[in-house]
Design a protein around this motif. Structure first.
Motif, PDB file in Angstrom:
ATOM      1  N   ARG A  13       5.496  51.502  43.951  1.00 24.59           N
ATOM      2  CA  ARG A  13       6.635  51.796  44.641  1.00 24.59           C
ATOM      3  C   ARG A  13       7.579  52.417  43.463  1.00 24.59           C
ATOM      4  N   ARG A  14       7.250  52.631  42.410  1.00 27.54           N
ATOM      5  CA  ARG A  14       7.833  53.476  41.462  1.00 27.54           C
ATOM      6  C   ARG A  14       7.283  54.994  41.230  1.00 27.54           C
ATOM      7  N   ARG A  15       8.307  55.859  41.344  1.00 29.96           N
ATOM      8  CA  ARG A  15       7.832  57.212  41.121  1.00 29.96           C
ATOM      9  C   ARG A  15       7.451  57.632  39.790  1.00 29.96           C
ATOM     10  N   SER A  55      -2.049  56.289  46.096  1.00 28.96           N
ATOM     11  CA  SER A  55      -0.761  56.217  45.621  1.00 28.96           C
ATOM     12  C   SER A  55      -0.664  56.708  44.121  1.00 28.96           C
ATOM     13  N   HIS A 110       7.104  59.176  49.717  1.00 31.70           N
ATOM     14  CA  HIS A 110       8.501  59.552  49.726  1.00 31.70           C
ATOM     15  C   HIS A 110       8.629  61.051  48.686  1.00 31.70           C
ATOM     16  N   ALA A 111       7.775  60.859  47.576  1.00 26.05           N
ATOM     17  CA  ALA A 111       7.731  62.103  46.845  1.00 26.05           C
ATOM     18  C   ALA A 111       7.078  63.269  47.338  1.00 26.05           C
ATOM     19  N   GLY A 115       4.001  54.223  49.449  1.00 27.77           N
ATOM     20  CA  GLY A 115       4.948  53.860  48.496  1.00 27.77           C
ATOM     21  C   GLY A 115       5.487  55.102  47.975  1.00 27.77           C
ATOM     22  N   ALA A 116       5.955  55.073  46.602  1.00 24.40           N
ATOM     23  CA  ALA A 116       6.704  56.253  46.172  1.00 24.40           C
ATOM     24  C   ALA A 116       5.976  57.727  46.517  1.00 24.40           C
ATOM     25  N   PRO A 159      15.809  51.828  51.416  1.00 26.76           N
ATOM     26  CA  PRO A 159      14.991  50.992  50.211  1.00 26.76           C
ATOM     27  C   PRO A 159      14.950  49.553  50.593  1.00 26.76           C
TER      28      PRO A 159
END
Length: 230
Positions: free
Chosen positions: A66-68, A57, A109-110, A105-106, A172
């Motif tokens: 969970r934060r970009r 991650s 998605h990124a 997590g992020a 989300p």
């Protein structure tokens, strides 16, 4: 059709999750996990015949990944390499191979949306685990393109315990209905994903409330399909 479960993330994780999983996505230090949790996860994988995979991650334990996070591509590649190499070393010492990678997590998605992030993820994982590593991820997007450019293998993923938008991205967690908590509903979703022919693996998150019952129900669907020769 394989059931993959995100594991090695929480204290008190139930062993039965490993029994139901074909593939265990093991947290390897970015958002959760340390050498002790990785050893336990690999031990349980060996006990239940579950394949070991890395679950890197963004380096963001406070936000549970969970934060970009804005990172230079080289720094992100190095972080992914370090995380995957840590798990591989633990697994190798215990006689297990690390066979695949699924971002958490992020970062997941990124990597779908951003070509530079996808390339850093693919290159970092290959640096640690070799060019033959398999990636779990969405069927379309920048990660799929990066894996294809690298000549790698992508195992297309769907989700039994999460709602998705029409474009296939996850709703989300903070939105109503994002989590699918009823095992029978998750099983029905898994059956629909199987019937679609659009995925190769179905995910259940180990930190979803009631994850054991959900995993049991989804695995039953997949075992029934296998028994019928599907």
């Amino acid at each position: 059709m394989l059931l993959n479960i995100d594991l090695g993330e929480l204290p008190g994780e139930e062993e039965e999750l490993y029994e139901h999983a074909h593939l265990a996505n093991v947290a390897c230090g970015g958002h959760a996990g340390d050498e002790g949790t990785m050893r336990r996860a690999v031990e349980l994988c060996l006990r239940h015949g579950t394949h070991v995979g890395a679950h890197p991650s963004y380096p963001d334990r406070e936000g549970f990944g969970r934060r970009r996070v804005t990172m230079d591509a080289g720094d992100l590649r190095a972080s992914v390499t370090e995380q995957c190499a840590r798990l591989a070393a633990v697994a190798r010492a215990m006689g297990a191979a690390t066979l695949f990678v699924k971002a958490h997590g992020a970062l997941y998605h990124a990597a779908r949306e951003d070509a530079a992030v996808a390339a850093a993820l693919v290159d970092g994982a290959r640096d640690a685990l070799g060019p033959g590593i398999t990636f779990l991820g969405p069927a379309a997007g920048e990660l799929a393109a990066a894996v294809a450019r690298a000549g790698g293998v992508l195992c297309r993923e769907g989700f039994a315990d999460r709602a998705t938008r029409p474009d296939g991205t996850l709703v989300p967690r903070e939105e109503a209905g994002a989590l699918i908590l009823e095992p029978s509903v998750a099983a029905a979703r898994a059956a629909a994903l199987v019937a679609s022919g659009e995925v190769d693996t179905i995910c259940v998150h180990g930190d979803t409330p009631g994850a054991v019952a959900i995993a049991r129900a989804v695995r039953s669907v997949l075992d029934e399909r296998r028994a019928k020769g599907g």
